[in-house]
Design a protein around this motif. Structure first.
Motif, PDB file in Angstrom:
ATOM      1  N   ILE A  27       0.619  -1.118   0.037  1.00  0.00           N
ATOM      2  CA  ILE A  27      -0.076   0.107  -0.064  1.00  0.00           C
ATOM      3  C   ILE A  27       0.904   1.192  -0.283  1.00  0.00           C
ATOM      4  O   ILE A  27       0.700   2.113  -0.850  1.00  0.00           O
ATOM      5  N   MET A  28       1.861   1.256   0.671  1.00  0.00           N
ATOM      6  CA  MET A  28       2.975   2.270   1.102  1.00  0.00           C
ATOM      7  C   MET A  28       3.399   2.762  -0.482  1.00  0.00           C
ATOM      8  O   MET A  28       3.689   3.770  -0.759  1.00  0.00           O
ATOM      9  N   SER A  29       3.924   1.604  -1.140  1.00  0.00           N
ATOM     10  CA  SER A  29       4.539   1.741  -2.375  1.00  0.00           C
ATOM     11  C   SER A  29       3.703   2.163  -3.466  1.00  0.00           C
ATOM     12  O   SER A  29       3.937   3.022  -4.246  1.00  0.00           O
ATOM     13  N   GLY A  30       2.498   1.733  -3.467  1.00  0.00           N
ATOM     14  CA  GLY A  30       1.478   2.147  -4.274  1.00  0.00           C
ATOM     15  C   GLY A  30       1.150   3.534  -4.018  1.00  0.00           C
ATOM     16  O   GLY A  30       0.848   4.426  -4.990  1.00  0.00           O
ATOM     17  N   VAL A  31       0.833   4.063  -2.878  1.00  0.00           N
ATOM     18  CA  VAL A  31       0.679   5.402  -2.560  1.00  0.00           C
ATOM     19  C   VAL A  31       1.744   6.500  -3.035  1.00  0.00           C
ATOM     20  O   VAL A  31       1.535   7.343  -3.493  1.00  0.00           O
ATOM     21  N   SER A  32       2.993   5.882  -2.890  1.00  0.00           N
ATOM     22  CA  SER A  32       4.167   6.855  -3.167  1.00  0.00           C
ATOM     23  C   SER A  32       4.156   6.920  -4.706  1.00  0.00           C
ATOM     24  O   SER A  32       4.454   7.906  -5.326  1.00  0.00           O
ATOM     25  N   THR A  33       3.644   5.706  -5.438  1.00  0.00           N
ATOM     26  CA  THR A  33       3.730   5.728  -7.076  1.00  0.00           C
ATOM     27  C   THR A  33       2.592   6.867  -7.330  1.00  0.00           C
ATOM     28  O   THR A  33       2.923   7.561  -8.428  1.00  0.00           O
ATOM     29  N   VAL A  34       1.392   6.805  -6.768  1.00  0.00           N
ATOM     30  CA  VAL A  34       0.398   7.605  -7.235  1.00  0.00           C
ATOM     31  C   VAL A  34       0.905   9.015  -6.860  1.00  0.00           C
ATOM     32  O   VAL A  34       0.469   9.697  -7.641  1.00  0.00           O
ATOM     33  N   ARG A  35       1.461   9.054  -5.822  1.00  0.00           N
ATOM     34  CA  ARG A  35       1.933  10.622  -5.473  1.00  0.00           C
ATOM     35  C   ARG A  35       2.805  11.110  -6.472  1.00  0.00           C
ATOM     36  O   ARG A  35       2.957  12.324  -7.006  1.00  0.00           O
ATOM     37  N   LEU A  36       3.793  10.447  -6.986  1.00  0.00           N
ATOM     38  CA  LEU A  36       4.728  10.629  -7.952  1.00  0.00           C
ATOM     39  C   LEU A  36       4.035  11.127  -9.523  1.00  0.00           C
ATOM     40  O   LEU A  36       4.270  11.752 -10.171  1.00  0.00           O
ATOM     41  N   GLY A  37       3.124  10.239  -9.547  1.00  0.00           N
ATOM     42  CA  GLY A  37       2.451  10.189 -10.862  1.00  0.00           C
ATOM     43  C   GLY A  37       1.513  11.463 -10.905  1.00  0.00           C
ATOM     44  O   GLY A  37       1.543  12.388 -11.914  1.00  0.00           O
ATOM     45  N   ILE A  38       0.934  11.683 -10.039  1.00  0.00           N
ATOM     46  CA  ILE A  38       0.075  13.252  -9.479  1.00  0.00           C
ATOM     47  C   ILE A  38       0.970  14.221  -9.626  1.00  0.00           C
ATOM     48  O   ILE A  38       0.693  15.365 -10.387  1.00  0.00           O
ATOM     49  N   HIS A  39       2.140  14.345  -9.048  1.00  0.00           N
ATOM     50  CA  HIS A  39       3.088  15.250  -9.236  1.00  0.00           C
ATOM     51  C   HIS A  39       3.435  15.611 -10.467  1.00  0.00           C
ATOM     52  O   HIS A  39       3.497  16.706 -10.933  1.00  0.00           O
ATOM     53  N   GLY A  40       4.011  14.471 -11.359  1.00  0.00           N
ATOM     54  CA  GLY A  40       4.245  14.665 -12.599  1.00  0.00           C
ATOM     55  C   GLY A  40       3.270  15.436 -13.523  1.00  0.00           C
ATOM     56  O   GLY A  40       3.590  16.107 -14.215  1.00  0.00           O
ATOM     57  N   HIS A  41       2.172  14.932 -13.365  1.00  0.00           N
ATOM     58  CA  HIS A  41       1.055  15.295 -14.112  1.00  0.00           C
ATOM     59  C   HIS A  41       0.838  16.885 -13.701  1.00  0.00           C
ATOM     60  O   HIS A  41       0.521  17.631 -14.648  1.00  0.00           O
ATOM     61  N   PHE A  42       0.865  17.299 -12.496  1.00  0.00           N
ATOM     62  CA  PHE A  42       0.645  18.522 -12.073  1.00  0.00           C
ATOM     63  C   PHE A  42       1.977  19.595 -12.833  1.00  0.00           C
ATOM     64  O   PHE A  42       1.488  20.486 -13.328  1.00  0.00           O
ATOM     65  N   ILE A  43       2.803  19.024 -12.682  1.00  0.00           N
ATOM     66  CA  ILE A  43       4.076  19.708 -13.199  1.00  0.00           C
ATOM     67  C   ILE A  43       4.054  19.940 -14.668  1.00  0.00           C
ATOM     68  O   ILE A  43       4.229  20.955 -15.245  1.00  0.00           O
ATOM     69  N   THR A  44       3.566  18.910 -15.504  1.00  0.00           N
ATOM     70  CA  THR A  44       3.458  19.017 -17.150  1.00  0.00           C
ATOM     71  C   THR A  44       2.058  20.108 -17.276  1.00  0.00           C
ATOM     72  O   THR A  44       2.312  20.886 -18.091  1.00  0.00           O
TER      73      THR A  44
END
Length: 115
Positions: free
Chosen positions: A68-85
């Motif tokens: 769960i923690m690795s999934g949450v961190s992956t989602v955070r990175l994905g959202i962060h990357g989407h937000f930056i683009t």
């Protein structure tokens, strides 16, 4: 009379020392407590199964938590990357200067004349 003269003979004691009585009682209580402790330590088959089951469940919960923690961190990175683009896109759209206009940050005011 013969019994009293023997070296191994026992004689009746009228009064015991109070310290000896206390000591004997304490030894008896200690003996009882140790017997109870020994009887509790016998592991039953059911207790062994329950302890093994607890360990198995604990390991599974730890694995689930890690996933769960690795999934949450992956989602955070994905959202962060989407937000930056998206932010870069908006900067490109609204950050461009139209021809013939100056940026507000580049406008310089003439110096004030003091009298």
């Amino acid at each position: 009379m013969d019994l009293c003269r023997r070296s191994n003979a026992y004689s009746k004691v009228d009064k015991e020392d109070p310290e000896d009585i206390i000591h004997r009682r304490a030894q008896f209580l200690i003996h009882k407590v140790l017997e109870k402790a020994d009887s509790r330590r016998k592991p039953s088959c059911l207790r062994l199964r329950i302890s093994k089951l607890k360990i198995k469940i604990g390991k599974r919960l730890m694995r689930l938590r890690k996933r769960i923690m690795s999934g949450v961190s992956t989602v955070r990175l994905g959202i962060h990357g989407h937000f930056i683009t998206q932010l870069k896109t908006w900067k490109r759209i609204f950050g461009r200067e139209k021809p013939g206009r100056q940026s507000q940050t580049l406008i310089t005011l003439p110096p004030l004349i003091s009298s």
